[in-house]
Design a protein around this motif. Structure first.
Motif, PDB file in Angstrom:
ATOM      1  N   UNK A   1       0.844  -1.174   0.000  1.00  9.12           N
ATOM      2  CA  UNK A   1       0.000   0.000   0.000  1.00  9.12           C
ATOM      3  C   UNK A   1       0.893   1.242   0.000  1.00  9.12           C
ATOM      4  N   UNK A   2       0.493   2.235  -0.780  1.00 12.04           N
ATOM      5  CA  UNK A   2       1.273   3.465  -0.884  1.00 12.04           C
ATOM      6  C   UNK A   2       0.721   4.561   0.020  1.00 12.04           C
ATOM      7  N   UNK A   3       1.634   5.288   0.634  1.00 11.84           N
ATOM      8  CA  UNK A   3       1.291   6.485   1.407  1.00 11.84           C
ATOM      9  C   UNK A   3       1.533   7.685   0.506  1.00 11.84           C
ATOM     10  N   UNK A   4       0.503   8.522   0.349  1.00 10.36           N
ATOM     11  CA  UNK A   4       0.680   9.739  -0.442  1.00 10.36           C
ATOM     12  C   UNK A   4       1.663  10.661   0.261  1.00 10.36           C
ATOM     13  N   UNK A   5       2.460  11.314  -0.541  1.00  7.21           N
ATOM     14  CA  UNK A   5       3.453  12.267  -0.046  1.00  7.21           C
ATOM     15  C   UNK A   5       3.414  13.480  -0.967  1.00  7.21           C
ATOM     16  N   UNK A   6       3.508  14.649  -0.404  1.00 10.89           N
ATOM     17  CA  UNK A   6       3.486  15.889  -1.174  1.00 10.89           C
ATOM     18  C   UNK A   6       4.759  16.663  -0.870  1.00 10.89           C
ATOM     19  N   UNK A   7       5.349  17.259  -1.884  1.00 10.55           N
ATOM     20  CA  UNK A   7       6.582  18.025  -1.696  1.00 10.55           C
ATOM     21  C   UNK A   7       6.528  19.324  -2.489  1.00 10.55           C
ATOM     22  N   UNK A   8       7.193  20.343  -1.961  1.00 13.02           N
ATOM     23  CA  UNK A   8       7.392  21.598  -2.690  1.00 13.02           C
ATOM     24  C   UNK A   8       8.735  21.501  -3.388  1.00 13.02           C
ATOM     25  N   UNK A   9       8.737  21.818  -4.665  1.00 12.43           N
ATOM     26  CA  UNK A   9       9.958  21.730  -5.460  1.00 12.43           C
ATOM     27  C   UNK A   9      10.155  23.018  -6.251  1.00 12.43           C
ATOM     28  N   UNK A  10      11.385  23.172  -6.758  1.00 14.56           N
ATOM     29  CA  UNK A  10      11.719  24.281  -7.654  1.00 14.56           C
ATOM     30  C   UNK A  10      12.575  23.717  -8.782  1.00 14.56           C
ATOM     31  N   UNK A  11      12.601  24.421  -9.897  1.00 11.33           N
ATOM     32  CA  UNK A  11      13.450  24.033 -11.018  1.00 11.33           C
ATOM     33  C   UNK A  11      14.883  24.481 -10.740  1.00 11.33           C
ATOM     34  N   UNK A  12      15.853  23.620 -11.020  1.00  4.25           N
ATOM     35  CA  UNK A  12      17.254  24.039 -10.890  1.00  4.25           C
ATOM     36  C   UNK A  12      17.768  24.502 -12.244  1.00  4.25           C
ATOM     37  N   UNK A  13      19.021  24.895 -12.315  1.00  2.00           N
ATOM     38  CA  UNK A  13      19.584  25.442 -13.559  1.00  2.00           C
ATOM     39  C   UNK A  13      19.701  24.398 -14.668  1.00  2.00           C
ATOM     40  N   UNK A  14      19.654  23.107 -14.313  1.00  2.00           N
ATOM     41  CA  UNK A  14      19.708  22.039 -15.317  1.00  2.00           C
ATOM     42  C   UNK A  14      18.312  21.617 -15.786  1.00  2.00           C
ATOM     43  N   UNK A  15      17.280  22.333 -15.315  1.00  3.03           N
ATOM     44  CA  UNK A  15      15.916  22.011 -15.729  1.00  3.03           C
ATOM     45  C   UNK A  15      15.325  20.821 -14.999  1.00  3.03           C
ATOM     46  N   UNK A  16      15.846  20.515 -13.816  1.00  3.32           N
ATOM     47  CA  UNK A  16      15.332  19.402 -13.011  1.00  3.32           C
ATOM     48  C   UNK A  16      14.601  19.963 -11.797  1.00  3.32           C
ATOM     49  N   UNK A  17      13.594  19.211 -11.365  1.00  2.42           N
ATOM     50  CA  UNK A  17      12.888  19.600 -10.143  1.00  2.42           C
ATOM     51  C   UNK A  17      13.680  19.105  -8.943  1.00  2.42           C
ATOM     52  N   UNK A  18      13.942  20.006  -8.004  1.00  4.20           N
ATOM     53  CA  UNK A  18      14.636  19.668  -6.767  1.00  4.20           C
ATOM     54  C   UNK A  18      13.764  20.031  -5.584  1.00  4.20           C
ATOM     55  N   UNK A  19      13.933  19.307  -4.515  1.00  5.53           N
ATOM     56  CA  UNK A  19      13.239  19.629  -3.287  1.00  5.53           C
ATOM     57  C   UNK A  19      13.597  21.045  -2.872  1.00  5.53           C
ATOM     58  N   UNK A  20      12.575  21.856  -2.610  1.00  3.53           N
ATOM     59  CA  UNK A  20      12.808  23.232  -2.176  1.00  3.53           C
ATOM     60  C   UNK A  20      13.110  23.208  -0.684  1.00  3.53           C
ATOM     61  N   UNK A  21      13.978  24.061  -0.252  1.00  4.99           N
ATOM     62  CA  UNK A  21      14.295  24.115   1.171  1.00  4.99           C
ATOM     63  C   UNK A  21      14.491  25.564   1.574  1.00  4.99           C
ATOM     64  N   UNK A  22      14.709  25.755   2.847  1.00  5.75           N
ATOM     65  CA  UNK A  22      14.994  27.071   3.363  1.00  5.75           C
ATOM     66  C   UNK A  22      16.089  26.924   4.403  1.00  5.75           C
TER      67      UNK A  22
END
Length: 131
Positions: free
Chosen positions: A1-22
């Motif tokens: 069974x899968x647990x849904x997970x949600x994340x905030x991401x941003x695009x990096x300079x290589x055009x990939x989505x990365x986890x956003x952090x602070x």
């Protein structure tokens, strides 16, 4: 069974989505409920490190529940660069300037809504206590 997970991401300079952090906060933008994820997405400008105009993307993925109980280090996997290209895009937006009047108005409106909800709940609790 899968647990849904949600994340905030941003695009990096290589055009990939990365986890956003602070770097000023000791938290990762990882959520287990959609409503919580959407709330933090709405106020991402003050939750993650982003510049006005940068695209912020809310994604939905999943993790096997048995993996979580078998010592699976979810935070480590996601922080090391999970491939988010397979995740479902829930929302995307251009980050606003948190000092702008429109962003401040949004924050004030949220505070007023929260205050109304709390008052309503208090009234309801008082009525139920009187019964």
């Amino acid at each position: 069974m899968l647990q849904d997970i949600y994340v905030l991401t941003k695009w990096n300079s290589q055009g990939e989505l990365n986890l956003a952090s602070n770097p000023k906060r000791m938290e990762l933008p990882i959520y287990f409920s959609r409503s919580q994820a959407e709330y933090f997405f709405n106020f991402a400008e003050t939750r993650i490190a982003c510049n006005p105009g940068e695209e912020v993307v809310l994604l939905k993925g999943g993790v096997k529940l048995d993996a979580l109980t078998d010592g699976y280090d979810l935070m480590k996997l996601i922080a090391q660069g999970e491939d988010f290209n397979e995740w479902e895009v829930i929302s995307r937006k251009k980050a606003a300037d948190p000092r702008s009047s429109s962003y401040r108005s949004k924050v004030v409106e949220d505070l007023q809504d929260t205050r109304r909800i709390i008052r309503s709940n208090q009234r309801q609790a008082a009525l139920e206590a009187c019964r």
